[in-house]
Design a protein around this motif. Structure first.
Motif, PDB file in Angstrom:
ATOM      1  N   PRO A   1      -2.516  -0.535  -8.350  1.00 17.97           N
ATOM      2  CA  PRO A   1      -1.703  -0.419  -7.349  1.00 17.97           C
ATOM      3  C   PRO A   1      -2.556  -0.875  -5.934  1.00 17.97           C
ATOM      4  O   PRO A   1      -3.735  -0.959  -6.193  1.00 17.97           O
ATOM      5  CB  PRO A   1      -1.870   1.295  -7.062  1.00 17.97           C
ATOM      6  N   PRO A   2      -1.817  -1.558  -4.888  1.00 13.61           N
ATOM      7  CA  PRO A   2      -2.451  -2.101  -3.918  1.00 13.61           C
ATOM      8  C   PRO A   2      -3.227  -1.255  -3.193  1.00 13.61           C
ATOM      9  O   PRO A   2      -4.404  -1.454  -2.579  1.00 13.61           O
ATOM     10  CB  PRO A   2      -1.356  -2.694  -3.220  1.00 13.61           C
ATOM     11  N   SER A   3      -2.914   0.049  -3.072  1.00 15.44           N
ATOM     12  CA  SER A   3      -3.685   1.035  -2.428  1.00 15.44           C
ATOM     13  C   SER A   3      -3.069   2.403  -2.824  1.00 15.44           C
ATOM     14  O   SER A   3      -2.289   2.639  -3.465  1.00 15.44           O
ATOM     15  CB  SER A   3      -3.509   1.042  -0.844  1.00 15.44           C
ATOM     16  N   ILE A   4      -3.951   3.447  -2.602  1.00 17.62           N
ATOM     17  CA  ILE A   4      -3.462   4.781  -2.903  1.00 17.62           C
ATOM     18  C   ILE A   4      -2.347   5.394  -2.145  1.00 17.62           C
ATOM     19  O   ILE A   4      -1.243   5.844  -2.712  1.00 17.62           O
ATOM     20  CB  ILE A   4      -4.564   5.792  -2.850  1.00 17.62           C
ATOM     21  N   PRO A   5      -2.303   5.092  -0.832  1.00 15.14           N
ATOM     22  CA  PRO A   5      -1.239   5.569  -0.043  1.00 15.14           C
ATOM     23  C   PRO A   5       0.157   4.821  -0.601  1.00 15.14           C
ATOM     24  O   PRO A   5       1.283   5.294  -0.567  1.00 15.14           O
ATOM     25  CB  PRO A   5      -1.451   5.034   1.440  1.00 15.14           C
ATOM     26  N   GLU A   6       0.024   3.344  -0.907  1.00 14.72           N
ATOM     27  CA  GLU A   6       1.322   2.802  -1.512  1.00 14.72           C
ATOM     28  C   GLU A   6       1.634   3.376  -2.739  1.00 14.72           C
ATOM     29  O   GLU A   6       2.885   3.591  -3.236  1.00 14.72           O
ATOM     30  CB  GLU A   6       1.154   1.128  -1.765  1.00 14.72           C
TER      31      GLU A   6
ATOM     32  N   GLY B   1       3.217   5.539 -11.619  1.00 19.00           N
ATOM     33  CA  GLY B   1       3.685   4.643 -10.388  1.00 19.00           C
ATOM     34  C   GLY B   1       3.460   3.334  -9.979  1.00 19.00           C
ATOM     35  O   GLY B   1       3.965   3.039  -8.996  1.00 19.00           O
ATOM     36  N   THR B   2       2.473   2.834 -10.652  1.00 19.12           N
ATOM     37  CA  THR B   2       2.008   1.550 -10.226  1.00 19.12           C
ATOM     38  C   THR B   2       2.803   0.709 -10.540  1.00 19.12           C
ATOM     39  O   THR B   2       3.014  -0.429  -9.947  1.00 19.12           O
ATOM     40  CB  THR B   2       0.666   1.120 -11.007  1.00 19.12           C
ATOM     41  N   GLY B   3       4.039   0.806 -11.679  1.00 22.59           N
ATOM     42  CA  GLY B   3       5.020  -0.247 -11.749  1.00 22.59           C
ATOM     43  C   GLY B   3       4.833  -0.746 -13.333  1.00 22.59           C
ATOM     44  O   GLY B   3       5.745  -1.924 -13.374  1.00 22.59           O
ATOM     45  N   LYS B   4       4.105   0.146 -14.175  1.00 24.24           N
ATOM     46  CA  LYS B   4       4.137  -0.546 -15.520  1.00 24.24           C
ATOM     47  C   LYS B   4       5.713  -0.762 -16.198  1.00 24.24           C
ATOM     48  O   LYS B   4       6.258  -1.663 -16.765  1.00 24.24           O
ATOM     49  CB  LYS B   4       3.554   0.334 -16.428  1.00 24.24           C
TER      50      LYS B   4
ATOM     51  N   ASP C   1       1.154  -5.741  -6.093  1.00 25.09           N
ATOM     52  CA  ASP C   1       1.299  -5.985  -4.866  1.00 25.09           C
ATOM     53  C   ASP C   1       2.815  -6.188  -4.611  1.00 25.09           C
ATOM     54  O   ASP C   1       3.434  -5.921  -3.555  1.00 25.09           O
ATOM     55  CB  ASP C   1       0.299  -6.780  -4.125  1.00 25.09           C
ATOM     56  N   ASN C   2       3.182  -7.141  -5.456  1.00 29.81           N
ATOM     57  CA  ASN C   2       4.468  -7.946  -5.227  1.00 29.81           C
ATOM     58  C   ASN C   2       5.205  -8.014  -6.758  1.00 29.81           C
ATOM     59  O   ASN C   2       4.299  -8.682  -7.407  1.00 29.81           O
ATOM     60  CB  ASN C   2       4.374  -9.209  -4.607  1.00 29.81           C
ATOM     61  N   VAL C   3       6.273  -7.687  -6.915  1.00 28.56           N
ATOM     62  CA  VAL C   3       6.864  -7.581  -8.377  1.00 28.56           C
ATOM     63  C   VAL C   3       6.677  -9.308  -8.956  1.00 28.56           C
ATOM     64  O   VAL C   3       6.430  -9.289 -10.068  1.00 28.56           O
ATOM     65  CB  VAL C   3       8.407  -6.977  -8.591  1.00 28.56           C
ATOM     66  N   GLU C   4       7.320  -9.885  -7.958  1.00 31.09           N
ATOM     67  CA  GLU C   4       7.183 -11.390  -8.546  1.00 31.09           C
ATOM     68  C   GLU C   4       5.909 -11.816  -9.129  1.00 31.09           C
ATOM     69  O   GLU C   4       5.793 -12.565 -10.061  1.00 31.09           O
ATOM     70  CB  GLU C   4       7.768 -12.372  -7.615  1.00 31.09           C
ATOM     71  N   ARG C   5       5.105 -11.823  -8.020  1.00 31.11           N
ATOM     72  CA  ARG C   5       3.709 -12.139  -8.537  1.00 31.11           C
ATOM     73  C   ARG C   5       3.118 -11.448  -9.435  1.00 31.11           C
ATOM     74  O   ARG C   5       2.505 -12.180 -10.356  1.00 31.11           O
ATOM     75  CB  ARG C   5       2.833 -12.183  -7.246  1.00 31.11           C
TER      76      ARG C   5
ATOM     77  N   ASP D   1      -6.653 -10.770 -11.120  1.00 28.62           N
ATOM     78  CA  ASP D   1      -6.976 -10.124  -9.757  1.00 28.62           C
ATOM     79  C   ASP D   1      -8.377  -9.351  -9.464  1.00 28.62           C
ATOM     80  O   ASP D   1      -8.658  -8.939 -10.651  1.00 28.62           O
ATOM     81  CB  ASP D   1      -5.931  -9.381  -9.169  1.00 28.62           C
ATOM     82  N   LYS D   2      -8.733  -9.658  -8.351  1.00 33.21           N
ATOM     83  CA  LYS D   2      -9.893  -8.556  -8.189  1.00 33.21           C
ATOM     84  C   LYS D   2      -9.253  -7.130  -7.723  1.00 33.21           C
ATOM     85  O   LYS D   2      -8.239  -7.235  -6.991  1.00 33.21           O
ATOM     86  CB  LYS D   2     -10.766  -9.037  -6.938  1.00 33.21           C
ATOM     87  N   LEU D   3     -10.124  -6.220  -8.183  1.00 27.08           N
ATOM     88  CA  LEU D   3      -9.541  -4.854  -7.862  1.00 27.08           C
ATOM     89  C   LEU D   3      -9.814  -4.731  -6.343  1.00 27.08           C
ATOM     90  O   LEU D   3     -10.871  -4.966  -5.743  1.00 27.08           O
ATOM     91  CB  LEU D   3     -10.415  -3.686  -8.519  1.00 27.08           C
ATOM     92  N   PRO D   4      -8.384  -4.134  -5.693  1.00 25.84           N
ATOM     93  CA  PRO D   4      -8.834  -3.907  -4.250  1.00 25.84           C
ATOM     94  C   PRO D   4      -9.963  -2.830  -4.126  1.00 25.84           C
ATOM     95  O   PRO D   4     -10.209  -2.144  -4.838  1.00 25.84           O
ATOM     96  CB  PRO D   4      -7.497  -3.104  -3.816  1.00 25.84           C
TER      97      PRO D   4
END
Ligand SMILES: Nc1ncnc2c1ncn2[C@@H]1O[C@H](COP(=O)(O)OP(=O)(O)OP(=O)(O)O)[C@@H](O)[C@H]1O
Length: 227
Positions: free
Chosen positions: A151-156, A39-42, A198-202, A219-222
């Motif tokens: 993922p940016p967060s678990i709720p997301e 679900g992260t977006g791979k 966090d953002n598809v484009e980025r 990136d750094k892990l949140p």
């Protein structure tokens, strides 16, 4: 002989280009493992990568014990093998991952991964942490670049999984609990580079750079609440 400055500069630049091209070729021969919780977006990012660069990347051909469907070609869609042969491959430690779905076995062999580079394409592997550990332990010769898509967060993550409309409550909870152990392995530094989706484009911009052989800081892990 005194080489005029401009020619000298051109020669040095060419030499640098040759080194760069060679270094790039070596990186492009290394598989890229994209790992991240369900679900992260791979798939979202990898589908885009394949669409943007149709001749640069490839997936390995998996083995399966299921029967070919009409139009499927052995060695192209899958390597179709009998159960006994599949089990011998497991015993020999040939797989970087394998699983059973509705009575049939499916798996990716290290040899199938290596075969992609022979077609001058970079092999992209979308696998879980267990597969990452297997490669490190049993197939270090593949020498992949390990990218963790976070993922940016678990709720997301939960929102994306339920928004996709593919999960029952039970499978959503199973995926979220698996996500926590995937993230823990990333926190332990199990991967070479982290990209936060966090953002598809980025996120795509960073993933594309890594896929094309660029070395980036990532990136750094949140900090994940409730891990
Ligand atoms: N940056 C993003 N922001 C918001 N939604 C996103 C983002 N990236 C992907 N999504 C959405 O999140 C959902 C899950 O994405 P996707 O199916 O690509 O995940 P996956 O990591 O491939 O999952 P699986 O491992 O289960 O196949 C999809 O509905 C997708 O459209």
């Amino acid at each position: 002989m005194i080489i005029p400055k401009t020619i000298h500069t051109v020669l040095i630049t060419r030499k640098r280009d040759i080194h760069f091209t060679r270094a790039l070729r070596i990186v492009m021969n290394r598989p890229l493992v994209v790992c991240g919780p369900s679900g992260t977006g791979k798939s979202t990012l990898l589908n885009r990568l394949f669409a943007q660069h149709p001749d640069k990347f490839g997936f390995s051909v998996s083995h399966t014990t299921r029967k070919p469907r009409a139009g499927e070609v052995d060695g192209v869609n899958y390597h179709f093998v009998p159960m006994q042969e599949f089990e011998q491959l497991i015993e020999r430690g040939a797989f970087v991952e394998n699983a059973m779905f509705s009575g049939n076995r499916y798996g990716t062999t290290a040899a199938a991964v290596a075969a992609v580079a022979k077609q001058n394409r970079r092999c992209i592997l979308d696998i879980d942490t267990q597969g990452v550990k297997l490669i490190k332990a049993n197939h270090p010769q593949l020498n992949p670049v390990f990218l963790f898509l976070a993922p940016p967060s678990i709720p997301e993550l939960a929102k994306r999984l339920s928004g996709r409309g593919t999960e029952s409550e039970e499978s959503l909870n199973a995926r979220l609990s698996a996500a926590k152990s995937e993230i823990k392995y990333a926190v332990e530094g199990g991967h070479d580079v982290v990209v936060v989706n966090d953002n598809v484009e980025r996120a795509y911009g960073l993933l594309e750079k890594v896929a094309l052989g660029e070395s980036i800081e990532g990136d750094k892990l949140p900090v994940y609440e409730g891990l």
